[in-house]
Design a protein around this motif. Structure first.
Motif, mmCIF file in Angstrom:
data_model
loop_
_atom_site.group_PDB
_atom_site.id
_atom_site.type_symbol
_atom_site.label_atom_id
_atom_site.label_comp_id
_atom_site.label_asym_id
_atom_site.label_seq_id
_atom_site.Cartn_x
_atom_site.Cartn_y
_atom_site.Cartn_z
ATOM 1 N N LEU A 149 0.856 -1.171 0.000
ATOM 2 C CA LEU A 149 0.000 0.000 0.000
ATOM 3 C C LEU A 149 0.894 1.223 0.000
ATOM 4 O O LEU A 149 1.421 1.621 1.024
ATOM 5 N N ASP A 150 1.139 1.768 -1.183
ATOM 6 C CA ASP A 150 1.880 3.028 -1.244
ATOM 7 C C ASP A 150 1.244 3.918 -2.303
ATOM 8 O O ASP A 150 0.325 4.663 -2.001
ATOM 9 N N ASN A 151 1.721 3.823 -3.544
ATOM 10 C CA ASN A 151 1.106 4.631 -4.593
ATOM 11 C C ASN A 151 -0.192 4.019 -5.092
ATOM 12 O O ASN A 151 -0.933 4.625 -5.843
ATOM 13 N N THR A 152 -0.415 2.793 -4.691
ATOM 14 C CA THR A 152 -1.626 2.077 -5.064
ATOM 15 C C THR A 152 -1.778 0.957 -4.050
ATOM 16 O O THR A 152 -0.901 0.760 -3.212
ATOM 17 N N ILE A 186 0.962 6.596 6.259
ATOM 18 C CA ILE A 186 1.118 5.705 7.414
ATOM 19 C C ILE A 186 0.120 4.562 7.247
ATOM 20 O O ILE A 186 -1.037 4.799 6.916
ATOM 21 N N VAL A 187 0.580 3.355 7.462
ATOM 22 C CA VAL A 187 -0.302 2.188 7.406
ATOM 23 C C VAL A 187 -0.184 1.492 8.751
ATOM 24 O O VAL A 187 0.904 1.057 9.133
ATOM 25 N N ASP A 198 -11.238 -8.190 14.281
ATOM 26 C CA ASP A 198 -10.286 -7.430 13.480
ATOM 27 C C ASP A 198 -10.864 -6.074 13.104
ATOM 28 O O ASP A 198 -12.017 -5.985 12.675
ATOM 29 N N GLU A 199 -10.083 -5.040 13.317
ATOM 30 C CA GLU A 199 -10.515 -3.698 12.926
ATOM 31 C C GLU A 199 -9.795 -3.223 11.671
ATOM 32 O O GLU A 199 -9.870 -2.059 11.307
ATOM 33 N N GLY A 200 -9.042 -4.060 11.049
ATOM 34 C CA GLY A 200 -8.397 -3.717 9.784
ATOM 35 C C GLY A 200 -7.292 -2.680 9.943
ATOM 36 O O GLY A 200 -6.579 -2.660 10.941
ATOM 37 N N TYR A 201 -7.200 -1.819 8.947
ATOM 38 C CA TYR A 201 -6.090 -0.876 8.858
ATOM 39 C C TYR A 201 -6.540 0.557 9.046
ATOM 40 O O TYR A 201 -7.601 0.948 8.569
ATOM 41 N N PHE A 202 -5.722 1.330 9.746
ATOM 42 C CA PHE A 202 -5.907 2.776 9.793
ATOM 43 C C PHE A 202 -4.797 3.375 8.939
ATOM 44 O O PHE A 202 -3.623 3.098 9.157
#
Lengths: 410, 223
Positions: A149-152, A186-187, A198-202
């Protein structure tokens, strides 16, 4: 000429090696370990208490008024910390401040976290895994793909080492449609299946907005959290807990700490500045501990030479605070002598776990060592090339070792 | 003259070069074997997890870590120990070529082979790792190897320098310094942990200068 350059190169290499090792050896030999107190707050007597080790297995247990306690008495003061032992001994009080105590109720209603410098930005591989947040099974199932997960956003299949186009596209569309702008800055997630849900990603996006990204029944769910983009978020930490009070916490560039609450992502600031601002939290060099107990919350800031503790009720109204100090390393005799002896120190230690060659200069104290080194050179070894003196002038005892070991050749 | 000197170095080095070339190929083969063994044994996904979370690849590419070190030492020993035996270097210093040129060309020639090995290992590893792992891991692993290659280079220059030095007292001093300078490149415990790599590069870049001093001392007959 080349021979001279060659000789000074060797001396410089010796300077580098001795600056790397000698100050370190010196501290190792002469610095004494300081036994620091372990602070806690007793909700039973509403007082700060601490234990301190004195070597040979001797432990002192006291409150800050000076009363001493035996081990069992001390445990009884801290039922929220030692409930398991107290329960076994049948010493657990029935209730405190209206809260009924049992091992189970304490465990269910307590939560603890800390932020260490190495948690903020240490070396890592930027690949992540996405759990199914509503699995068909009793526990979270480890997926069989990872994503970048950066530019896409791209999901990768480890078996063929190739991009899963369809899934990637689905997630990218879901993110873009909620207003997410790539690249992600920020991941953050709690990447383990040892949690009950699970709350996944912020994710902080290019415009500093924070989004939550989850996968429910194989479909992406992306939500803009509405967290203030101007907060200056430095790092986000996520930790799912059955209490469901907060998703996690975040750290800002100004060393502020906020909880991301389940109340529509509203932020709750954790106070990090005590009455005496000199003991405020600085993320790069200190560790902050946050303990949430059923009846109150403890915050402990652990820095070089002090432990600051602040106690709040559950609505973050301050109840009490206390600081315990000891002589920090920089003010201990070994360290002071070291800074007089050596003009500077090279090390590769970094609290964020990088290996980084860095120089720590001892400025005016270091001048004393330089003066002595020069004097030694002038008194005991005359008739030297002038550059030897220049070298010792800048590198003190390290240069002295170098020029004395490697004699000039004409 | 220069051609003759390089030819002499080649005669000394040739068997070592062939051996090391073989070992280099073998070490990459070992890496391929270990990676496919782990992928097979753990399954592709959990292998990736071990590689990302537990730095598993550092174990699989351990030969890439030690081979430049070994090569540096072996080349230095083979090139300069025979020269220092019975002070044969004296003969070389009497050749119609300046001692600086002589030392630069000999060490440059030896280092050239080490450099070829390093370049080969770097690109070979790039190829091997990208067969199984994504770009993020490839990048991290390649960055991890840079300090190791610097360590190997430091080993070659410092070992040559120590051997060419005529007296034992100086040799011991240099050996202590060399240990510190080489160890500095092997302090990482996970991928791509070094920051400010330029400091390490600078340290290795000045090392060739030291060799002149040993030559100069030898000529002067320092004891």
């Amino acid at each position: 000429m080349l021979n001279k350059i060659s000789r000074y190169t060797i001396i410089l290499l010796i300077v580098v090696v001795s600056a790397l090792y000698l100050p370190d050896f010196f501290s190792m030999l002469f610095d004494k370990k300081v036994n620091t107190p372990r602070l806690n707050y007793s909700a039973v007597i509403d007082e700060f208490v601490y234990t301190q080790h004195h070597g040979m297995g001797q432990t002192e247990r006291k409150d800050i008024q000076g009363n001493s306690y035996s081990e069992r008495e001390y445990y009884k003061l801290l039922p929220f910390t030692y409930y398991a032992n107290l329960d076994k001994w049948g010493l657990l009080p029935a209730e405190i401040d209206g809260f009924e105590l049992s091992s189970k109720s304490i465990r269910r209603n307590s939560q603890f976290f800390r932020i260490q410098p190495k948690d903020i930005s240490s070396p890592f591989v930027p690949l992540y895994i996405m759990f199914e947040a509503e699995p068909d099974y009793a526990q979270l199932i480890i997926p069989d793909d990872v994503f970048r997960l950066d530019n896409t956003i791209e999901f990768l299949d480890p078996v063929s080492n190739s991009v899963l186009e369809e899934k990637s596209h689905k997630f990218q569309e879901a993110m873009l449609s909620t207003g997410f702008s790539f690249p992600a800055k920020i991941v953050a997630a709690n990447q383990t299946n040892r949690k009950s849900f699970d709350e996944g990603y912020f994710i902080k996006d290019a415009n500093n907005k924070v989004f939550q990204l989850k996968m429910i029944k194989d479909e992406p769910v992306c939500v803009e959290t509405g967290i203030d983009p101007n907060l200056g978020i430095r790092q986000i930490f996520i930790k799912e807990n059955m209490r469901k009070e907060f998703y996690g916490w975040l750290l800002t560039d100004d060393n502020e700490v906020y909880l991301i609450t389940y109340d529509n992502y509203k932020l709750q600031q954790i106070p990090t500045v005590p009455d005496d601002p000199k003991y405020s939290y600085i993320a790069d060099e200190m560790t902050i501990y946050v303990y949430t107990y059923p009846v109150n919350k403890h915050i402990q800031i652990s820095g070089n030479g002090f432990k600051q503790m602040i106690v709040f009720d559950n609505d973050f109204n301050k109840i009490a605070e206390h600081v315990e100090t000891w002589t920090p390393y920089k003010k201990r005799p070994a360290s002071i002598v070291k800074s007089f002896l050596f003009p500077f120190e090279l090390s590769t230690y970094d609290p964020m776990k990088w290996v980084k060659v860095q120089m720590d200069c001892f400025w005016w104290e270091g001048l004393a060592g330089i003066a002595v080194s020069l004097l030694v050179l002038v008194l005991f070894s005359r008739k030297r090339p002038w550059f030897d003196y220049v070298l010792v002038l800048f590198t003190g005892v390290f240069g002295l070792i170098g020029v004395l070991l490697i004699k000039p050749e004409d | 003259m220069l051609k003759a000197i390089l030819y002499k170095e080649w005669i000394k080095l040739r068997w070592a070069v062939i051996m090391i070339a073989g070992l280099t190929v073998l070490s990459l083969a070992y890496t391929i074997g270990m990676i496919s063994y782990y992928v097979e044994f753990q399954g592709a996904f959990s292998n990736w997890m071990f590689v990302i979370g537990k730095s598993l690849l550092l174990k699989n590419i351990v030969f890439v870590k030690v081979l430049p070190l070994i090569t540096g030492l072996v080349f230095a020993l083979i090139q300069f120990v025979p020269e220092m035996n019975n002070k044969r270097m004296r003969l070389s210093y009497h050749l119609p070529i300046s001692e600086k040129k002589l030392l630069i060309s000999s060490t440059g020639f030896g280092y050239m082979f080490l450099l070829i090995e390093i370049v080969f290992l770097f690109f070979g590893l790039w190829l091997v790792i990208s067969m199984t792992y994504p770009a993020e891991i490839v990048h991290k692993v390649l960055m991890t190897t840079i300090p190791w290659f610097l360590g190997g280079s430091a080993m070659y220059f410092m070992a040559s320098f120590i051997i060419l030095e005529p007296t034992w007292v100086y040799r011991i001093i240099y050996a202590v310094a060399a240990y510190g300078l080489i160890e500095l490149n092997f302090r990482a415990s996970t991928y791509d942990q070094y920051q400010r790599l330029w400091v390490l590069i600078l340290i290795v870049a000045v090392m060739p200068f030291t060799i002149m001093f040993a030559g100069h001392r030898f000529r002067r007959g320092s004891k």
